[in-house]
Design a protein around this motif. Structure first.
Motif, short mmCIF file in Angstrom:
data_model
loop_
_atom_site.label_atom_id
_atom_site.label_comp_id
_atom_site.label_asym_id
_atom_site.label_seq_id
_atom_site.Cartn_x
_atom_site.Cartn_y
_atom_site.Cartn_z
N PHE A 1 0.83 -1.21 0.00
CA PHE A 1 0.00 0.00 0.00
C PHE A 1 0.87 1.26 0.00
O PHE A 1 0.57 2.23 -0.71
N ALA A 2 1.94 1.24 0.78
CA ALA A 2 2.86 2.39 0.80
C ALA A 2 3.49 2.60 -0.57
O ALA A 2 3.73 3.74 -1.00
N ALA A 3 3.75 1.52 -1.30
CA ALA A 3 4.38 1.61 -2.61
C ALA A 3 3.51 2.35 -3.62
O ALA A 3 4.02 2.95 -4.57
N LEU A 4 2.19 2.34 -3.41
CA LEU A 4 1.28 3.04 -4.33
C LEU A 4 1.52 4.55 -4.34
O LEU A 4 1.19 5.23 -5.31
N ALA A 5 2.11 5.05 -3.25
CA ALA A 5 2.42 6.48 -3.18
C ALA A 5 3.93 6.73 -3.19
O ALA A 5 4.38 7.82 -2.87
N ASN A 6 4.69 5.70 -3.59
CA ASN A 6 6.15 5.83 -3.56
C ASN A 6 6.76 5.24 -4.83
O ASN A 6 7.65 4.41 -4.79
N VAL A 7 6.26 5.71 -5.97
CA VAL A 7 6.75 5.22 -7.27
C VAL A 7 8.03 5.96 -7.63
O VAL A 7 8.12 7.18 -7.49
N ARG A 8 9.02 5.22 -8.11
CA ARG A 8 10.30 5.83 -8.50
C ARG A 8 10.48 5.68 -10.01
O ARG A 8 11.00 4.66 -10.50
N PRO A 9 10.03 6.68 -10.76
CA PRO A 9 10.05 6.58 -12.23
C PRO A 9 11.42 6.29 -12.81
O PRO A 9 11.54 5.65 -13.86
N GLU A 10 12.49 6.75 -12.14
CA GLU A 10 13.83 6.56 -12.68
C GLU A 10 14.25 5.08 -12.68
O GLU A 10 15.23 4.71 -13.34
N TYR A 11 13.51 4.25 -11.93
CA TYR A 11 13.80 2.82 -11.90
C TYR A 11 12.74 2.00 -12.62
O TYR A 11 12.60 0.80 -12.39
N MET A 12 11.99 2.65 -13.52
CA MET A 12 11.00 1.95 -14.33
C MET A 12 11.50 1.88 -15.77
O MET A 12 12.31 2.71 -16.20
N LEU A 13 11.02 0.91 -16.53
CA LEU A 13 11.43 0.77 -17.93
C LEU A 13 10.86 1.89 -18.79
O LEU A 13 9.85 2.50 -18.44
N ARG A 14 11.49 2.13 -19.94
CA ARG A 14 11.10 3.23 -20.81
C ARG A 14 10.44 2.74 -22.09
O ARG A 14 11.03 2.80 -23.18
N ASN A 15 9.25 2.24 -22.00
CA ASN A 15 8.49 1.82 -23.17
C ASN A 15 9.33 0.96 -24.15
O ASN A 15 9.42 1.26 -25.33
N VAL A 16 9.93 -0.07 -23.60
CA VAL A 16 10.82 -0.90 -24.43
C VAL A 16 10.10 -2.10 -25.06
O VAL A 16 10.71 -2.85 -25.81
N ASN A 17 8.82 -2.27 -24.75
CA ASN A 17 8.11 -3.46 -25.20
C ASN A 17 8.14 -3.64 -26.70
O ASN A 17 8.25 -4.77 -27.22
#
Length: 251
Positions: free
Chosen positions: A231-247
């Motif tokens: 639940f805490a993660a829903l308000a703690n997203v770290r965009p810099e550690y997410m993929l960049r539309n590589v699909n």
């Protein structure tokens, strides 16, 4: 269950509700709120909570309960929503407006189509009756389940939010119980003397949400603290550690 008009939610639960309302500025003076009541315990509790909150809030707002009648009770010889839902809310002098479901047309009924059709009808009713808010009885467990539903089946990371403005801010969807756990909602239901109305939809027991709910139930039984972390993660997203539309580049 027997009603308890004098029941007051425990202070710890009231604080969570107040916190959600304050964090998301859910209501303002003069709002007209329609509580979407399905007959489930969550929406019944929400109707009673808002009716009670309405009396002590420093602002004035209207609360009505509305129900979309799918008609399953007619086919199975059950009681009407005016009886099963209306009688329970009526004990607390909460008005219930019942509307017949708009027909889906010549298509096979699915949970997705039914949900979309119901949501569209609720929007139409809000516009026709000048409601400023649609209130849903979703709680913390629902938000967590929706996160995993969207990841598993829709390929995105998202969930339901406590407040969402729509149609150029002419209508807001609100979820005042977003910070409550399911067990706390059941505690409130017992206090108010509310009983859930059986879902007569033939598809209700075999949905993707039920599958995800079962998986999470088993996992959180083994790792109880993980629910707070998710639940805490829903308000703690770290965009810099997410993929960049590589699909599109994956073969």
């Amino acid at each position: 269950m027997k009603k308890n008009i004098c029941y007051k939610p425990p202070a710890c639960i009231s604080r969570k509700i107040g916190k959600a309302m304050h964090h998301y500025s859910m209501f303002a003076d003069g709002d007209r709120v329609a509580v979407a009541v399905s007959g489930g315990v969550d929406s019944l509790v929400l109707a009673c909570l808002l009716h009670q909150w309405q009396k002590k809030a420093p602002i004035e707002f209207e609360v009505e309960a509305i129900h979309i009648d799918h008609g399953f009770w007619r086919k199975q010889g059950g009681c009407s929503p005016e009886k099963t839902i209306g009688d329970q809310l009526g004990r607390y002098k909460i008005p219930l407006l019942v509307f017949r479901e708009k027909k889906l047309g010549e298509v096979e009924r699915t949970c997705y189509l039914c949900s979309r059709n119901r949501r569209s009808q609720l929007f139409d009713l809000a516009r026709e009756n000048c409601y400023t808010h649609l209130a849903f009885g979703h709680h913390r467990d629902d938000l967590i389940e929706t996160l995993f539903l969207n990841m598993f089946y829709s390929g995105n990371i998202s969930t339901m939010v406590p407040k969402q403005d729509l149609f150029q801010s002419t209508l807001a969807i609100v979820r005042p119980m977003a910070y409550l756990e399911k067990r706390e909602v059941y505690q409130l239901a017992q206090g108010y003397g509310l009983s859930p109305v059986k879902n007569l939809c033939p598809l209700s027991a075999n949905t993707r949400r039920e599958k995800v709910r079962g998986l999470l139930h088993d996992f959180f039984d083994q790792e109880p603290a993980a629910k707070d972390s998710v639940f805490a993660a829903l308000a703690n997203v770290r965009p810099e550690y997410m993929l960049r539309n590589v699909n599109d580049n994956i073969e």
